[in-house]
Design a protein around this motif. Structure first.
Motif, PDB file in Angstrom:
ATOM      1  N   PHE B  16      -0.798 -31.475 -45.732  1.00 40.84           N
ATOM      2  CA  PHE B  16      -1.129 -30.149 -45.171  1.00 40.84           C
ATOM      3  C   PHE B  16       0.119 -29.668 -44.158  1.00 40.84           C
ATOM      4  CE2 PHE B  16      -4.836 -31.955 -46.920  1.00 40.84           C
ATOM      5  CZ  PHE B  16      -5.783 -30.626 -47.322  1.00 40.84           C
ATOM      6  N   PRO B  17       1.048 -28.873 -44.635  1.00 36.05           N
ATOM      7  CA  PRO B  17       2.299 -28.492 -43.890  1.00 36.05           C
ATOM      8  C   PRO B  17       1.670 -27.498 -42.903  1.00 36.05           C
ATOM      9  CG  PRO B  17       2.570 -27.478 -45.962  1.00 36.05           C
ATOM     10  CD  PRO B  17       1.154 -28.498 -46.174  1.00 36.05           C
ATOM     11  N   GLU B  18       2.668 -27.568 -41.773  1.00 32.85           N
ATOM     12  CA  GLU B  18       2.361 -26.844 -40.589  1.00 32.85           C
ATOM     13  C   GLU B  18       3.687 -26.601 -39.969  1.00 32.85           C
ATOM     14  OE1 GLU B  18      -1.195 -26.778 -37.642  1.00 32.85           O
ATOM     15  OE2 GLU B  18       0.337 -28.021 -36.729  1.00 32.85           O
ATOM     16  N   TRP B  19       4.061 -25.325 -39.595  1.00 37.09           N
ATOM     17  CA  TRP B  19       5.476 -24.921 -39.074  1.00 37.09           C
ATOM     18  C   TRP B  19       5.202 -24.642 -37.468  1.00 37.09           C
ATOM     19  CZ3 TRP B  19       7.110 -27.488 -42.762  1.00 37.09           C
ATOM     20  CH2 TRP B  19       7.043 -26.933 -44.368  1.00 37.09           C
ATOM     21  N   LEU B  20       6.440 -24.832 -36.895  1.00 35.89           N
ATOM     22  CA  LEU B  20       6.673 -24.318 -35.453  1.00 35.89           C
ATOM     23  C   LEU B  20       6.856 -22.676 -35.703  1.00 35.89           C
ATOM     24  CD1 LEU B  20       8.971 -27.255 -34.015  1.00 35.89           C
ATOM     25  CD2 LEU B  20       6.655 -26.499 -33.500  1.00 35.89           C
ATOM     26  N   PRO B  21       6.803 -22.001 -34.570  1.00 37.41           N
ATOM     27  CA  PRO B  21       6.846 -20.603 -34.582  1.00 37.41           C
ATOM     28  C   PRO B  21       7.933 -20.225 -35.444  1.00 37.41           C
ATOM     29  CG  PRO B  21       5.905 -21.053 -32.737  1.00 37.41           C
ATOM     30  CD  PRO B  21       6.308 -22.374 -33.336  1.00 37.41           C
ATOM     31  N   ARG B  24       7.754 -20.563 -38.873  1.00 34.05           N
ATOM     32  CA  ARG B  24       6.959 -19.710 -39.565  1.00 34.05           C
ATOM     33  C   ARG B  24       7.380 -18.065 -39.469  1.00 34.05           C
ATOM     34  NH1 ARG B  24       2.988 -17.547 -42.416  1.00 34.05           N
ATOM     35  NH2 ARG B  24       1.753 -16.030 -41.519  1.00 34.05           N
ATOM     36  N   GLU B  27       9.250 -18.213 -42.831  1.00 35.68           N
ATOM     37  CA  GLU B  27       8.211 -17.965 -44.024  1.00 35.68           C
ATOM     38  C   GLU B  27       7.679 -16.584 -44.088  1.00 35.68           C
ATOM     39  OE1 GLU B  27       4.835 -21.191 -45.354  1.00 35.68           O
ATOM     40  OE2 GLU B  27       4.385 -19.957 -43.148  1.00 35.68           O
ATOM     41  N   GLN B  28       7.353 -15.941 -42.911  1.00 31.80           N
ATOM     42  CA  GLN B  28       6.762 -14.440 -42.904  1.00 31.80           C
ATOM     43  C   GLN B  28       8.107 -13.695 -43.684  1.00 31.80           C
ATOM     44  OE1 GLN B  28       5.933 -14.155 -38.733  1.00 31.80           O
ATOM     45  NE2 GLN B  28       3.905 -13.324 -39.489  1.00 31.80           N
ATOM     46  N   ASP B  32       7.264 -11.500 -46.829  1.00 32.03           N
ATOM     47  CA  ASP B  32       7.440  -9.870 -46.691  1.00 32.03           C
ATOM     48  C   ASP B  32       8.540  -9.536 -47.926  1.00 32.03           C
ATOM     49  OD1 ASP B  32       5.869  -9.641 -44.455  1.00 32.03           O
ATOM     50  OD2 ASP B  32       7.682  -9.691 -43.129  1.00 32.03           O
ATOM     51  N   TYR B 169       1.246 -22.667 -50.863  1.00 29.26           N
ATOM     52  CA  TYR B 169       1.113 -21.399 -51.481  1.00 29.26           C
ATOM     53  C   TYR B 169       1.881 -21.230 -52.647  1.00 29.26           C
ATOM     54  CZ  TYR B 169      -0.282 -19.089 -47.065  1.00 29.26           C
ATOM     55  OH  TYR B 169      -0.797 -18.689 -45.896  1.00 29.26           O
ATOM     56  N   VAL B 390      12.063 -17.784 -31.031  1.00 24.96           N
ATOM     57  CA  VAL B 390      10.433 -17.924 -31.414  1.00 24.96           C
ATOM     58  C   VAL B 390       9.796 -16.791 -31.132  1.00 24.96           C
ATOM     59  CG1 VAL B 390       8.884 -19.395 -29.907  1.00 24.96           C
ATOM     60  CG2 VAL B 390      11.018 -20.279 -29.764  1.00 24.96           C
ATOM     61  N   SER B 391      10.431 -15.877 -30.321  1.00 26.80           N
ATOM     62  CA  SER B 391       9.550 -14.614 -30.238  1.00 26.80           C
ATOM     63  C   SER B 391      10.106 -13.175 -31.431  1.00 26.80           C
ATOM     64  CB  SER B 391       9.738 -14.035 -28.908  1.00 26.80           C
ATOM     65  OG  SER B 391       9.128 -12.585 -28.686  1.00 26.80           O
ATOM     66  N   PRO B 392       9.213 -12.825 -31.813  1.00 29.29           N
ATOM     67  CA  PRO B 392       9.456 -11.671 -32.490  1.00 29.29           C
ATOM     68  C   PRO B 392      10.000 -10.418 -31.886  1.00 29.29           C
ATOM     69  CG  PRO B 392       7.399 -11.626 -32.316  1.00 29.29           C
ATOM     70  CD  PRO B 392       7.558 -12.686 -31.461  1.00 29.29           C
ATOM     71  N   LYS B 441      13.221 -17.878 -25.512  1.00 30.17           N
ATOM     72  CA  LYS B 441      12.434 -17.217 -26.700  1.00 30.17           C
ATOM     73  C   LYS B 441      13.310 -16.803 -27.573  1.00 30.17           C
ATOM     74  CE  LYS B 441       7.897 -17.425 -25.423  1.00 30.17           C
ATOM     75  NZ  LYS B 441       6.357 -16.829 -25.301  1.00 30.17           N
TER      76      LYS B 441
END
Lengths: 477, 477
Positions: B16-21, B24, B27-28, B32, B169, B390-392, B441
């Protein structure tokens, strides 16, 4: 079909919503809008697995309410051999076995266990347990204050019930820091939520209000009055939005409060204020202990930071306490002003200890959660969702004849490169049929490549019927 | 903390993979990008519940391979009372009870059943069963050809294994029509996939190739040769990408094929062609039956429609058959040219009958599926994902002093209205600390509101260090 097959007619599964493409488009608009606002305030996205280890959930304890453990879905591998074993009353239970409730009227003393040495997994029922687990697990790799948003499905294994979802989306933001967390973030939450909810497509005419309080005010007052059954009292105060003031008063008498104390408590709990000045003027309690003073100061700060929002967007409402003991300061609820009994559509607050069960760190946070699916479904049922076509295409390029196939494809590709969504028609059918397809799919423009050399491209506005010459390299909507 | 708590140290759950921000965010970007291309071709989004009724899955049958039923996760409500019951050998099994495998060494003749009259639910293991069920269930409300995309998690309840995901996914597109489906769509699939894969962030330098065939060509040939164990033969042909030609030949001898036939089959299966002309020139079989002719015509049409793509983007490779009998015409695979043994990263094809088990309609379709998580993880491990903060946020607005709080908030709001993502700093700390926060960030610009009346706003580019006067209403990156 030559062979007769037995047909299984599929039915909706109670509590698991599913939308037609046109409704799904509105749902995507909602998600896009919420994400855009979250990111515009610098929140980063995380996504956690759909499951958590059951041991991890149990370690976190009942933040989600006392009965949540009953509402979880646990996973089992279908047909995995020997997943279950009966342990008889004279036998020892091996390690990693979990007790499963069972009915065996002949041997009620025998117990059923799930076997295996893998952790048992359950679908998450909220995004708070996953956030706490995530923050603890990745603590050394995160930058604090950690501002994250999360928009995922959550599951509640409830018995089927009309209007209750068992699978639904929540959209959460939280800010977590180490040791202390500035009040700045308590004030940021309502500003973000207001920006989102007041401009969600279909919500523009809804009259909503964010109602905030600070638990320290009421708790401080109750402590100051020497009241001991604080949890019980706050539970009744929490009902002031649904129950008459006098009914609450008689319940408070019932649990042993004096008339004087009830007067004091209710006159505080019924305070509503739009500004810190109004708030301070409204509180008549002179004998304020430190907790209460702190609560008033904090709530005043938050109100002061929200003065740029429209009148009535946010009010302090000291009856808001949130049921959960989890929250320790600022608390939020959000209501439809013309339907207050519908309950809160967006709630949250500040908590002192996010992940103390997972890591030896003090991690205070503040967060708020939009109950996405329930809200979306309400607006859907009220027929307020934006109407859009089935297809996301802006343009359908028609196929005049088989020889023009390359021209059709090239035209579409030029328009796509310029940012348009473009369908091409799949065969050289009659133009009338191709237009009918655009109509049925809700595609607003139909593009005609030249039928013969030397002619111009043309584009037809399906709404107005107007048709004009156009160039794929230059045309704009 | 005053109270000592027992700490449960959370661990990753295998599969069950999980990513750091920061991961991620990449990935977004991938999601998109994929969504943008899907929509630019007019595909609409649907989302189905995470679960299907087990009965519905079983009715669809084994399209996903023979062992898929072993790999499903079924849901059980935790602690739901009396979910299980032992039925003794002399008792009748009530309706709606499902047999559960159990080990009971004392009474092996007793059987365990899950009780209840609700349908049993399982997490979907692909998006094909849900699409078939959805299309049948909503048949009267859909517009055909139904072009849908779907990007959801799917689950496989496999035993934990390194490098194998149990939650991942998939990004699928399919076109479904009633009775007949134009070849137009068979040609659209590789064009879309090429556009996506060749420009996914981090994939730009990967050499990939979409390999297509049409099952009718090989099947037609085998039928024409009078070969009966067609499934077995195609299974060996399918291995030509991993096995030596001679090794495949000796396997075919082993299952009883003549040397002549093997020569004929292998010389066809080894054909690779970039154009329809090359394809037709390459096929030496003179005695073509109707099925084979149809396959060659269809594949030629598809190749002709893809001539606008770069050389080597798409080739016909007649050894591609796909393992599943589900496919009836065009088939697709996609490989890394420098790592062909990695297997296909994007596969699909045309099928004759999507939902015959759910509805009495003939619904042919063509579809293709990107194995998103596996591909993303490969590019992640190769360190090719785009590096982002890290921050958008594009901008951090600093807080010069407590008195400037309103100015900071107003400045941020102006910049947000102009489309920027903006964080505000939470306290009037030393400027150095505020800059360090932006650095950590990964926020590229820091905004300084005026420290005193009459001064100008300034903005600092964190990469170059350059700082200049700027106006919140006019500044651009």
């Amino acid at each position: 079909m030559s062979e007769k097959k037995k047909i299984y007619k599929p039915k909706p599964i109670s509590g698991f919503p599913e939308w037609l493409p046109e409704t799904r488009r509105a749902e995507q608009q909602w998600f896009d809008h919420i994400r855009r606002v979250f990111e515009s305030y610098g929140f980063c996205s995380i996504e956690t697995p759909s499951v958590e280890a059951l041991d991890a959930i149990n370690a976190k304890g009942g933040d989600g309410g006392a009965d949540t453990d009953k509402e979880m879905y646990v996973l089992n591998r279908l047909l995995s051999e020997l997943s279950y074993e009966i342990i008889h009353k004279d036998e020892t239970v091996p390690e990693h076995y979990s007790l499963i409730p069972i009915r065996d009227h002949k041997f009620p003393e025998h117990k059923l266990y799930e076997t295996g040495n893998e952790p048992r997994l359950a679908l998450h029922f909220d995004q708070t347990v996953p956030l706490a687990r995530y923050t603890a697990q990745h603590f050394n790799e995160l930058v604090f204050p950690f501002k994250r948003y999360q928009m995922q499905r959550v599951w509640r294994g409830e018995r089927p019930q009309a209007g209750r979802f068992r699978e639904f989306y929540q959209c959460d933001i939280d800010v977590i820091n180490v040791d202390t967390l500035p009040l700045h973030f308590d004030a940021e939450m309502p500003a973000i939520i207001w920006e989102i909810l007041s401009s969600l497509p279909g919500m523009e005419d809804e009259k909503i209000q964010i109602q905030i309080s600070n638990r320290k005010i009421l708790i401080g007052l109750l402590e100051g009055l020497g009241i001991e059954n604080i949890t019980e009292v706050t539970r009744w105060i929490d009902k002031l939005d649904k129950m008459d003031k006098n009914a609450v008063a008689s319940e408070l008498i019932g649990i042993g409060l004096s008339d004087d104390n009830i007067d004091t408590i209710l006159s505080l709990a019924l305070i509503k204020a739009s500004t810190s000045k109004e708030l301070i003027a409204g509180i008549s309690t002179t004998n304020q202990n430190d907790t209460m003073k702190e609560g008033i100061e904090e709530l005043s700060f938050v109100l002061d930071q929200l003065q740029h929002l429209p009148d009535n967007a946010v009010v302090a409402d000291l009856s808001i306490v949130r049921g959960l003991d989890y929250y320790t300061g600022t608390v939020y609820e959000t209501r439809f002003l013309d339907d207050p009994s519908y309950g809160s559509i967006c709630s949250g607050g500040r908590y002192d200890d996010l992940a103390g069960n997972y890591i030896n760190k003090h991690l205070p946070g503040v967060g708020i959660s939009i109950g996405f699916s329930r809200l979306f479904d309400r607006i859907r049922i009220k027929n307020q969702l934006p109407v859009s076509g089935v297809s996301p295409a802006d343009i359908l390029v028609i196929l005049p004849n088989e020889e023009s196939r390359n021209l059709m494809m090239a035209t579409a590709q030029t328009l796509r490169k310029r940012g348009y969504n473009v369908e091409t028609f799949h065969g050289a059918s009659k133009i009338k049929r191709q237009l009918a397809y655009a109509q049925k799919k809700g595609i607003p423009y139909v593009w005609f490549p030249p039928f013969e050399d030397g002619q111009s491209h043309e584009v037809k506005n399906m709404e107005t019927g107007a048709q004009e010459n156009a160039s794929p390299e230059e045309w704009t909507k």
